[in-house]
Design a protein around this motif. Structure first.
Motif, PDB file in Angstrom:
ATOM      1  N   VAL A 275     -37.763  21.855  83.359  1.00  0.00           N
ATOM      2  CA  VAL A 275     -39.201  22.087  83.560  1.00  0.00           C
ATOM      3  C   VAL A 275     -39.766  21.055  84.527  1.00  0.00           C
ATOM      4  O   VAL A 275     -40.560  21.386  85.420  1.00  0.00           O
ATOM      5  CB  VAL A 275     -39.943  22.045  82.209  1.00  0.00           C
ATOM      6  N   PHE A 276     -39.353  19.806  84.361  1.00  0.00           N
ATOM      7  CA  PHE A 276     -39.824  18.737  85.234  1.00  0.00           C
ATOM      8  C   PHE A 276     -39.434  19.014  86.686  1.00  0.00           C
ATOM      9  O   PHE A 276     -40.242  18.852  87.606  1.00  0.00           O
ATOM     10  CB  PHE A 276     -39.228  17.409  84.771  1.00  0.00           C
ATOM     11  N   ALA A 277     -38.181  19.434  86.908  1.00  0.00           N
ATOM     12  CA  ALA A 277     -37.708  19.692  88.267  1.00  0.00           C
ATOM     13  C   ALA A 277     -38.450  20.862  88.907  1.00  0.00           C
ATOM     14  O   ALA A 277     -38.882  20.787  90.060  1.00  0.00           O
ATOM     15  CB  ALA A 277     -36.203  19.961  88.248  1.00  0.00           C
ATOM     16  N   LEU A 278     -38.609  21.953  88.149  1.00  0.00           N
ATOM     17  CA  LEU A 278     -39.283  23.131  88.705  1.00  0.00           C
ATOM     18  C   LEU A 278     -40.755  22.859  88.951  1.00  0.00           C
ATOM     19  O   LEU A 278     -41.321  23.315  89.955  1.00  0.00           O
ATOM     20  CB  LEU A 278     -39.105  24.319  87.754  1.00  0.00           C
ATOM     21  N   ALA A 279     -41.385  22.116  88.050  1.00  0.00           N
ATOM     22  CA  ALA A 279     -42.789  21.760  88.258  1.00  0.00           C
ATOM     23  C   ALA A 279     -42.947  20.847  89.460  1.00  0.00           C
ATOM     24  O   ALA A 279     -43.928  20.954  90.216  1.00  0.00           O
ATOM     25  CB  ALA A 279     -43.356  21.109  87.004  1.00  0.00           C
ATOM     26  N   SER A 280     -41.997  19.927  89.672  1.00  0.00           N
ATOM     27  CA  SER A 280     -42.038  19.060  90.845  1.00  0.00           C
ATOM     28  C   SER A 280     -41.946  19.867  92.126  1.00  0.00           C
ATOM     29  O   SER A 280     -42.647  19.592  93.112  1.00  0.00           O
ATOM     30  CB  SER A 280     -40.902  18.040  90.789  1.00  0.00           C
ATOM     31  N   LEU A 281     -41.071  20.881  92.118  1.00  0.00           N
ATOM     32  CA  LEU A 281     -40.955  21.765  93.280  1.00  0.00           C
ATOM     33  C   LEU A 281     -42.282  22.470  93.547  1.00  0.00           C
ATOM     34  O   LEU A 281     -42.742  22.560  94.690  1.00  0.00           O
ATOM     35  CB  LEU A 281     -39.854  22.797  93.040  1.00  0.00           C
ATOM     36  N   GLY A 282     -42.924  22.938  92.480  1.00  0.00           N
ATOM     37  CA  GLY A 282     -44.217  23.589  92.638  1.00  0.00           C
ATOM     38  C   GLY A 282     -45.285  22.641  93.154  1.00  0.00           C
ATOM     39  O   GLY A 282     -46.118  23.025  93.987  1.00  0.00           O
ATOM     40  N   CYS A 283     -45.271  21.385  92.686  1.00  0.00           N
ATOM     41  CA  CYS A 283     -46.238  20.400  93.168  1.00  0.00           C
ATOM     42  C   CYS A 283     -46.104  20.194  94.672  1.00  0.00           C
ATOM     43  O   CYS A 283     -47.104  20.100  95.397  1.00  0.00           O
ATOM     44  CB  CYS A 283     -46.044  19.070  92.446  1.00  0.00           C
ATOM     45  N   GLY A 284     -44.860  20.108  95.140  1.00  0.00           N
ATOM     46  CA  GLY A 284     -44.646  19.923  96.565  1.00  0.00           C
ATOM     47  C   GLY A 284     -45.114  21.099  97.391  1.00  0.00           C
ATOM     48  O   GLY A 284     -45.492  20.942  98.559  1.00  0.00           O
ATOM     49  N   MET A 285     -45.122  22.292  96.801  1.00  0.00           N
ATOM     50  CA  MET A 285     -45.518  23.512  97.510  1.00  0.00           C
ATOM     51  C   MET A 285     -46.975  23.878  97.276  1.00  0.00           C
ATOM     52  O   MET A 285     -47.464  24.863  97.838  1.00  0.00           O
ATOM     53  CB  MET A 285     -44.623  24.666  97.073  1.00  0.00           C
ATOM     54  N   ALA A 286     -47.684  23.116  96.452  1.00  0.00           N
ATOM     55  CA  ALA A 286     -49.058  23.460  96.074  1.00  0.00           C
ATOM     56  C   ALA A 286     -49.955  23.541  97.301  1.00  0.00           C
ATOM     57  O   ALA A 286     -49.901  22.690  98.193  1.00  0.00           O
ATOM     58  CB  ALA A 286     -49.600  22.439  95.085  1.00  0.00           C
ATOM     59  N   GLY A 287     -50.805  24.574  97.316  1.00  0.00           N
ATOM     60  CA  GLY A 287     -51.687  24.775  98.461  1.00  0.00           C
ATOM     61  C   GLY A 287     -53.103  24.284  98.249  1.00  0.00           C
ATOM     62  O   GLY A 287     -53.903  24.252  99.191  1.00  0.00           O
TER      63      GLY A 287
END
Length: 376
Positions: free
Chosen positions: A3-15
Protein backbone atom coordinates in the motif's frame (compact mmCIF):
# COMPACT_ATOMS: atom_id res chain seq x y z
CA UNK A 1 4.58 -2.04 2.27
CA UNK A 2 2.55 -2.69 -0.89
CA UNK A 3 0.00 0.00 0.00
CA UNK A 4 2.84 2.36 0.88
CA UNK A 5 4.58 1.75 -2.47
CA UNK A 6 1.43 2.16 -4.57
CA UNK A 7 0.38 5.27 -2.67
CA UNK A 8 3.87 6.73 -3.17
CA UNK A 9 3.53 6.12 -6.91
CA UNK A 10 0.20 7.93 -6.85
CA UNK A 11 1.68 10.85 -4.91
CA UNK A 12 4.35 11.29 -7.55
CA UNK A 13 1.68 11.32 -10.28
CA UNK A 14 -0.78 13.57 -8.42
CA UNK A 15 -2.09 16.44 -10.51
CA UNK A 16 -3.48 18.63 -7.73
CA UNK A 17 -3.11 19.24 -4.01
CA UNK A 18 -6.34 17.44 -3.10
CA UNK A 19 -5.26 14.20 -4.77
CA UNK A 20 -1.84 14.55 -3.13
CA UNK A 21 -3.37 14.94 0.34
CA UNK A 22 -5.61 11.91 -0.17
CA UNK A 23 -2.76 9.76 -1.45
CA UNK A 24 -0.49 10.93 1.38
CA UNK A 25 -3.16 9.69 3.77
CA UNK A 26 -3.09 6.28 2.09
CA UNK A 27 0.70 6.32 2.20
CA UNK A 28 0.64 6.98 5.93
CA UNK A 29 -1.93 4.23 6.46
CA UNK A 30 0.28 1.78 4.59
CA UNK A 31 3.36 2.71 6.58
CA UNK A 32 1.56 2.72 9.92
CA UNK A 33 1.63 -1.06 10.20
CA UNK A 34 5.41 -1.46 10.02
CA UNK A 35 6.33 -0.78 13.64
CA UNK A 36 3.46 -2.64 15.39
CA UNK A 37 3.88 -5.71 13.17
CA UNK A 38 7.65 -5.87 13.55
CA UNK A 39 7.42 -5.37 17.31
CA UNK A 40 4.86 -8.13 17.64
CA UNK A 41 7.06 -10.51 15.63
CA UNK A 42 10.08 -9.76 17.83
CA UNK A 43 8.17 -10.22 21.09
CA UNK A 44 6.63 -13.48 19.87
CA UNK A 45 9.76 -15.08 18.39
CA UNK A 46 12.79 -13.85 20.36
CA UNK A 47 12.00 -15.16 23.85
CA UNK A 48 14.12 -13.86 26.72
CA UNK A 49 16.19 -11.70 24.34
CA UNK A 50 13.18 -9.75 23.12
CA UNK A 51 14.05 -6.63 25.14
CA UNK A 52 17.37 -6.34 23.31
CA UNK A 53 16.00 -7.10 19.87
CA UNK A 54 13.14 -4.62 20.28
CA UNK A 55 15.79 -2.03 21.07
CA UNK A 56 18.03 -3.11 18.18
CA UNK A 57 15.03 -2.77 15.87
CA UNK A 58 14.49 0.79 17.07
CA UNK A 59 18.13 1.70 16.49
CA UNK A 60 17.75 1.45 12.69
CA UNK A 61 15.22 4.29 12.49
CA UNK A 62 17.91 7.02 12.65
CA UNK A 63 19.27 5.67 9.36
CA UNK A 64 16.17 7.08 7.69
CA UNK A 65 16.68 10.37 9.49
CA UNK A 66 20.18 10.50 8.03
CA UNK A 67 19.51 9.70 4.40
CA UNK A 68 15.98 11.07 4.01
CA UNK A 69 16.75 14.80 4.31
CA UNK A 70 19.89 14.42 2.19
CA UNK A 71 18.06 12.79 -0.72
CA UNK A 72 15.14 15.15 -0.24
CA UNK A 73 17.46 18.14 -0.50
CA UNK A 74 19.08 16.82 -3.68
CA UNK A 75 15.73 16.00 -5.27
CA UNK A 76 14.34 19.45 -4.52
CA UNK A 77 17.52 21.21 -5.67
CA UNK A 78 18.41 19.17 -8.76
CA UNK A 79 15.38 17.11 -9.78
CA UNK A 80 11.69 17.23 -8.90
CA UNK A 81 9.63 16.93 -5.73
CA UNK A 82 7.87 14.00 -7.43
CA UNK A 83 11.08 11.99 -7.26
CA UNK A 84 10.85 12.11 -3.45
CA UNK A 85 7.81 9.82 -3.80
CA UNK A 86 8.98 7.76 -6.78
CA UNK A 87 12.06 6.55 -4.90
CA UNK A 88 9.77 4.80 -2.40
CA UNK A 89 8.16 2.59 -5.04
CA UNK A 90 10.98 0.07 -5.73
CA UNK A 91 11.91 0.07 -2.03
CA UNK A 92 8.33 -0.69 -0.99
CA UNK A 93 7.93 -3.44 -3.58
CA UNK A 94 11.22 -5.04 -2.53
CA UNK A 95 10.13 -4.98 1.12
CA UNK A 96 6.84 -6.62 0.21
CA UNK A 97 8.56 -9.48 -1.63
CA UNK A 98 11.18 -9.99 1.09
CA UNK A 99 8.57 -9.93 3.86
CA UNK A 100 6.38 -12.44 2.00
CA UNK A 101 9.35 -14.76 1.56
CA UNK A 102 11.10 -14.58 4.92
CA UNK A 103 8.64 -13.45 7.63
CA UNK A 104 6.67 -16.35 9.16
CA UNK A 105 3.01 -16.33 8.20
CA UNK A 106 0.39 -16.36 10.91
CA UNK A 107 -1.99 -19.30 10.79
CA UNK A 108 -5.16 -18.86 12.88
CA UNK A 109 -6.04 -21.81 15.08
CA UNK A 110 -9.29 -23.62 14.55
CA UNK A 111 -10.76 -22.55 17.89
CA UNK A 112 -9.74 -18.91 17.58
CA UNK A 113 -12.70 -16.65 18.06
CA UNK A 114 -13.42 -14.07 15.41
CA UNK A 115 -12.64 -10.56 16.57
CA UNK A 116 -14.61 -7.69 15.09
CA UNK A 117 -12.70 -4.57 14.24
CA UNK A 118 -13.68 -1.59 16.41
CA UNK A 119 -14.58 0.70 13.51
CA UNK A 120 -16.41 3.18 15.75
CA UNK A 121 -13.44 3.61 18.07
CA UNK A 122 -10.98 4.00 15.20
CA UNK A 123 -13.24 6.58 13.51
CA UNK A 124 -13.73 8.59 16.72
CA UNK A 125 -10.02 8.74 17.51
CA UNK A 126 -9.09 9.60 13.93
CA UNK A 127 -11.71 12.34 13.61
CA UNK A 128 -10.78 13.81 16.99
CA UNK A 129 -7.10 14.03 16.14
CA UNK A 130 -7.86 15.38 12.65
CA UNK A 131 -10.09 18.12 14.05
CA UNK A 132 -7.37 19.11 16.50
CA UNK A 133 -4.75 19.32 13.75
CA UNK A 134 -7.09 21.36 11.55
CA UNK A 135 -7.67 23.74 14.45
CA UNK A 136 -3.98 24.54 14.78
CA UNK A 137 -3.61 24.73 10.99
CA UNK A 138 -6.42 27.29 10.73
CA UNK A 139 -4.83 29.36 13.50
CA UNK A 140 -1.67 29.63 11.45
CA UNK A 141 -3.32 31.02 8.33
CA UNK A 142 -3.25 34.75 7.60
CA UNK A 143 -6.82 35.26 6.47
CA UNK A 144 -8.39 37.65 8.94
CA UNK A 145 -10.00 37.49 12.36
CA UNK A 146 -12.48 34.78 11.31
CA UNK A 147 -9.71 32.26 11.83
CA UNK A 148 -9.96 32.60 15.60
CA UNK A 149 -13.63 31.63 15.59
CA UNK A 150 -12.93 28.65 13.32
CA UNK A 151 -10.03 27.62 15.54
CA UNK A 152 -12.27 27.62 18.62
CA UNK A 153 -15.00 25.67 16.83
CA UNK A 154 -12.59 23.01 15.58
CA UNK A 155 -10.86 22.77 18.96
CA UNK A 156 -14.18 22.29 20.76
CA UNK A 157 -15.20 19.75 18.14
CA UNK A 158 -11.95 17.83 18.67
CA UNK A 159 -12.48 17.83 22.42
CA UNK A 160 -16.09 16.64 22.09
CA UNK A 161 -15.16 13.81 19.71
CA UNK A 162 -12.34 12.65 21.99
CA UNK A 163 -14.75 12.66 24.97
CA UNK A 164 -17.01 10.32 22.99
CA UNK A 165 -13.98 8.21 22.09
CA UNK A 166 -12.98 7.66 25.71
CA UNK A 167 -16.61 6.99 26.62
CA UNK A 168 -16.75 4.42 23.83
CA UNK A 169 -13.57 2.53 24.78
CA UNK A 170 -14.66 2.38 28.43
CA UNK A 171 -18.00 0.82 27.51
CA UNK A 172 -17.02 -1.35 24.55
CA UNK A 173 -16.58 -5.09 25.09
CA UNK A 174 -13.68 -5.19 22.62
CA UNK A 175 -12.16 -1.70 22.16
CA UNK A 176 -9.29 -1.46 19.71
CA UNK A 177 -7.32 0.31 22.47
CA UNK A 178 -7.97 -0.69 26.07
CA UNK A 179 -8.36 2.44 28.27
CA UNK A 180 -5.68 1.28 30.71
CA UNK A 181 -3.12 1.28 27.90
CA UNK A 182 -3.79 5.01 27.41
CA UNK A 183 -4.04 6.46 30.90
CA UNK A 184 -3.84 3.54 33.32
CA UNK A 185 -1.18 3.19 36.05
CA UNK A 186 2.33 3.26 34.53
CA UNK A 187 0.94 3.35 30.97
CA UNK A 188 -0.14 6.98 31.25
CA UNK A 189 3.33 8.09 32.35
CA UNK A 190 5.00 6.09 29.57
CA UNK A 191 2.74 7.64 26.90
CA UNK A 192 3.25 11.16 28.24
CA UNK A 193 7.04 10.75 28.34
CA UNK A 194 7.04 9.34 24.81
CA UNK A 195 5.06 12.34 23.58
CA UNK A 196 7.15 15.00 25.35
CA UNK A 197 10.63 13.48 25.39
CA UNK A 198 10.58 12.09 21.85
CA UNK A 199 7.59 13.52 19.97
CA UNK A 200 8.25 17.17 20.77
CA UNK A 201 11.93 16.80 19.91
CA UNK A 202 11.21 14.99 16.64
CA UNK A 203 8.90 17.82 15.62
CA UNK A 204 11.44 20.45 16.60
CA UNK A 205 14.29 18.76 14.76
CA UNK A 206 12.19 18.45 11.61
CA UNK A 207 12.36 22.26 11.48
CA UNK A 208 16.17 22.42 11.63
CA UNK A 209 16.61 22.64 7.81
CA UNK A 210 14.09 25.50 7.70
CA UNK A 211 15.91 27.16 10.60
CA UNK A 212 19.30 26.79 8.89
CA UNK A 213 18.03 28.32 5.66
CA UNK A 214 16.24 31.28 7.25
CA UNK A 215 18.66 32.22 10.03
CA UNK A 216 22.02 31.30 8.53
CA UNK A 217 21.18 31.15 4.79
CA UNK A 218 22.56 27.63 4.40
CA UNK A 219 21.57 25.95 1.11
CA UNK A 220 18.72 23.44 0.87
CA UNK A 221 21.16 20.56 0.32
CA UNK A 222 23.44 21.69 3.14
CA UNK A 223 20.57 22.16 5.57
CA UNK A 224 19.33 18.66 4.80
CA UNK A 225 22.72 17.14 5.61
CA UNK A 226 22.65 18.73 9.07
CA UNK A 227 20.40 15.96 10.30
CA UNK A 228 23.03 13.39 9.32
CA UNK A 229 24.89 14.21 12.53
CA UNK A 230 21.69 13.69 14.50
CA UNK A 231 21.08 10.30 12.86
CA UNK A 232 24.63 9.05 13.43
CA UNK A 233 24.56 10.05 17.10
CA UNK A 234 21.11 8.53 17.63
CA UNK A 235 22.14 5.22 16.10
CA UNK A 236 25.44 4.94 18.01
CA UNK A 237 23.99 5.96 21.36
CA UNK A 238 20.97 3.74 20.88
CA UNK A 239 23.18 0.71 20.29
CA UNK A 240 25.27 1.59 23.34
CA UNK A 241 22.13 2.01 25.44
CA UNK A 242 20.86 -1.40 24.28
CA UNK A 243 24.00 -3.11 25.54
CA UNK A 244 23.79 -1.39 28.94
CA UNK A 245 20.00 -1.42 29.41
CA UNK A 246 19.79 -4.46 31.70
CA UNK A 247 22.29 -2.82 34.06
CA UNK A 248 21.12 0.79 33.90
CA UNK A 249 17.39 0.18 33.95
CA UNK A 250 15.04 2.66 32.29
CA UNK A 251 15.29 5.82 34.38
CA UNK A 252 19.04 6.52 34.25
CA UNK A 253 19.11 6.68 30.41
CA UNK A 254 16.19 9.13 30.55
CA UNK A 255 18.18 11.50 32.77
CA UNK A 256 21.41 11.16 30.77
CA UNK A 257 19.66 11.43 27.41
CA UNK A 258 17.67 14.46 28.58
CA UNK A 259 20.85 16.27 29.64
CA UNK A 260 22.32 15.81 26.14
CA UNK A 261 19.08 16.79 24.41
CA UNK A 262 18.63 19.93 26.51
CA UNK A 263 22.23 20.96 25.79
CA UNK A 264 21.69 20.44 22.05
CA UNK A 265 18.45 22.44 22.01
CA UNK A 266 20.10 25.31 23.88
CA UNK A 267 22.97 25.37 21.38
CA UNK A 268 20.44 25.48 18.53
CA UNK A 269 18.86 28.54 20.13
CA UNK A 270 22.17 30.35 20.65
CA UNK A 271 24.30 31.95 17.89
CA UNK A 272 27.62 30.25 17.02
CA UNK A 273 30.66 31.07 19.12
CA UNK A 274 33.40 33.14 17.50
CA UNK A 275 35.45 31.16 15.00
CA UNK A 276 32.83 28.41 14.51
CA UNK A 277 30.84 28.31 11.29
CA UNK A 278 27.02 28.19 11.53
CA UNK A 279 26.98 24.80 9.79
CA UNK A 280 29.44 23.25 12.27
CA UNK A 281 27.57 24.77 15.21
CA UNK A 282 24.19 23.46 14.07
CA UNK A 283 25.63 20.05 13.20
CA UNK A 284 27.14 19.69 16.68
CA UNK A 285 23.87 20.78 18.30
CA UNK A 286 21.95 18.25 16.18
CA UNK A 287 24.52 15.61 17.17
CA UNK A 288 23.81 16.23 20.87
CA UNK A 289 20.05 16.06 20.35
CA UNK A 290 20.44 12.82 18.39
CA UNK A 291 22.66 11.35 21.10
CA UNK A 292 20.02 12.18 23.70
CA UNK A 293 17.25 10.61 21.64
CA UNK A 294 19.33 7.52 21.03
CA UNK A 295 20.07 7.11 24.73
CA UNK A 296 16.40 7.09 25.74
CA UNK A 297 14.89 5.11 22.87
CA UNK A 298 15.68 1.55 24.10
CA UNK A 299 14.34 2.35 27.56
CA UNK A 300 11.12 3.87 26.28
CA UNK A 301 10.49 1.09 23.75
CA UNK A 302 10.69 -1.46 26.53
CA UNK A 303 9.02 0.48 29.35
CA UNK A 304 5.52 -0.02 28.00
CA UNK A 305 6.01 -3.44 26.40
CA UNK A 306 7.23 -5.09 29.59
CA UNK A 307 3.94 -4.15 31.29
CA UNK A 308 1.83 -6.21 28.85
CA UNK A 309 3.92 -8.30 26.42
CA UNK A 310 0.81 -10.07 25.14
CA UNK A 311 -0.37 -6.74 23.67
CA UNK A 312 2.99 -5.76 22.17
CA UNK A 313 1.65 -4.74 18.75
CA UNK A 314 -0.98 -2.45 20.26
CA UNK A 315 1.53 -0.89 22.66
CA UNK A 316 3.99 -0.30 19.82
CA UNK A 317 1.24 1.38 17.82
CA UNK A 318 0.29 3.49 20.83
CA UNK A 319 3.91 4.57 21.28
CA UNK A 320 4.04 5.59 17.63
CA UNK A 321 0.78 7.50 18.10
CA UNK A 322 2.22 9.36 21.11
CA UNK A 323 5.31 10.29 19.10
CA UNK A 324 3.21 11.45 16.15
CA UNK A 325 0.93 13.54 18.34
CA UNK A 326 3.92 15.22 19.97
CA UNK A 327 5.58 15.85 16.62
CA UNK A 328 2.42 17.11 14.91
CA UNK A 329 1.51 19.40 17.81
CA UNK A 330 5.01 20.88 17.81
CA UNK A 331 5.14 21.49 14.06
CA UNK A 332 1.56 22.81 13.92
CA UNK A 333 1.98 25.21 16.83
CA UNK A 334 5.31 26.47 15.49
CA UNK A 335 3.80 26.92 12.02
CA UNK A 336 0.94 28.92 13.55
CA UNK A 337 3.45 31.15 15.36
CA UNK A 338 5.68 31.58 12.29
CA UNK A 339 2.70 32.66 10.20
CA UNK A 340 2.47 35.84 12.28
CA UNK A 341 6.20 36.58 12.56
CA UNK A 342 8.45 38.42 10.12
CA UNK A 343 11.81 37.10 11.40
CA UNK A 344 11.44 33.34 11.02
CA UNK A 345 15.01 32.49 12.02
CA UNK A 346 14.90 34.39 15.32
CA UNK A 347 11.47 32.96 16.14
CA UNK A 348 12.71 29.41 15.61
CA UNK A 349 15.63 30.11 17.92
CA UNK A 350 13.11 30.92 20.66
CA UNK A 351 11.23 27.74 19.80
CA UNK A 352 14.31 25.65 20.58
CA UNK A 353 14.82 27.53 23.85
CA UNK A 354 11.20 26.80 24.84
CA UNK A 355 11.58 23.12 23.91
CA UNK A 356 14.68 22.92 26.13
CA UNK A 357 12.72 24.43 29.03
CA UNK A 358 9.82 22.01 28.51
CA UNK A 359 12.18 19.07 28.49
CA UNK A 360 13.82 20.26 31.70
CA UNK A 361 10.47 20.63 33.46
CA UNK A 362 9.31 17.24 32.15
CA UNK A 363 12.08 15.47 34.08
CA UNK A 364 9.63 15.31 37.00
CA UNK A 365 7.88 12.52 35.05
CA UNK A 366 10.89 10.18 35.06
CA UNK A 367 10.26 8.69 38.56
CA UNK A 368 6.83 7.55 37.34
CA UNK A 369 8.34 5.36 34.60
CA UNK A 370 8.19 1.69 35.69
CA UNK A 371 11.74 0.51 36.40
CA UNK A 372 13.17 -2.76 35.13
CA UNK A 373 16.59 -4.40 35.10
CA UNK A 374 17.19 -7.59 33.22
CA UNK A 375 14.95 -9.42 30.76
CA UNK A 376 11.17 -9.15 30.89
Amino acid sequence: SLVFALASLGCGMAGNIYALIFLRTLQAAGGAGFTPTATGIIVDHFGAARDRYVSFFGSIFPVGAMIGPIFGGYFVAYASWRDVFYVNVPIGLALFLLAWRFIPHDHPTGDAAAIDMDIAGIALLGCGLLAGMLAVTVLGEKQGTGNLAMFIVLLLLAGLILVFFFRHVRRSQAPFIHPRFIYGPNFGAVNLVNMIFSGFVIGGMALVPLYAVNRYHISAVGSGTLLTAQGIAAMVCSLAAVMALRRTGYRLPLYVGSAMTIAGLILLALPPMAGISPYTWLAFAAFLVGAGNGAINPAMRNAGLQLAPESSSMLAALRTLALQIGSIVTVSVVAAVLAHQSNMGETLAWVYAVLAAIRLLALVLVPYIPEQRGAW
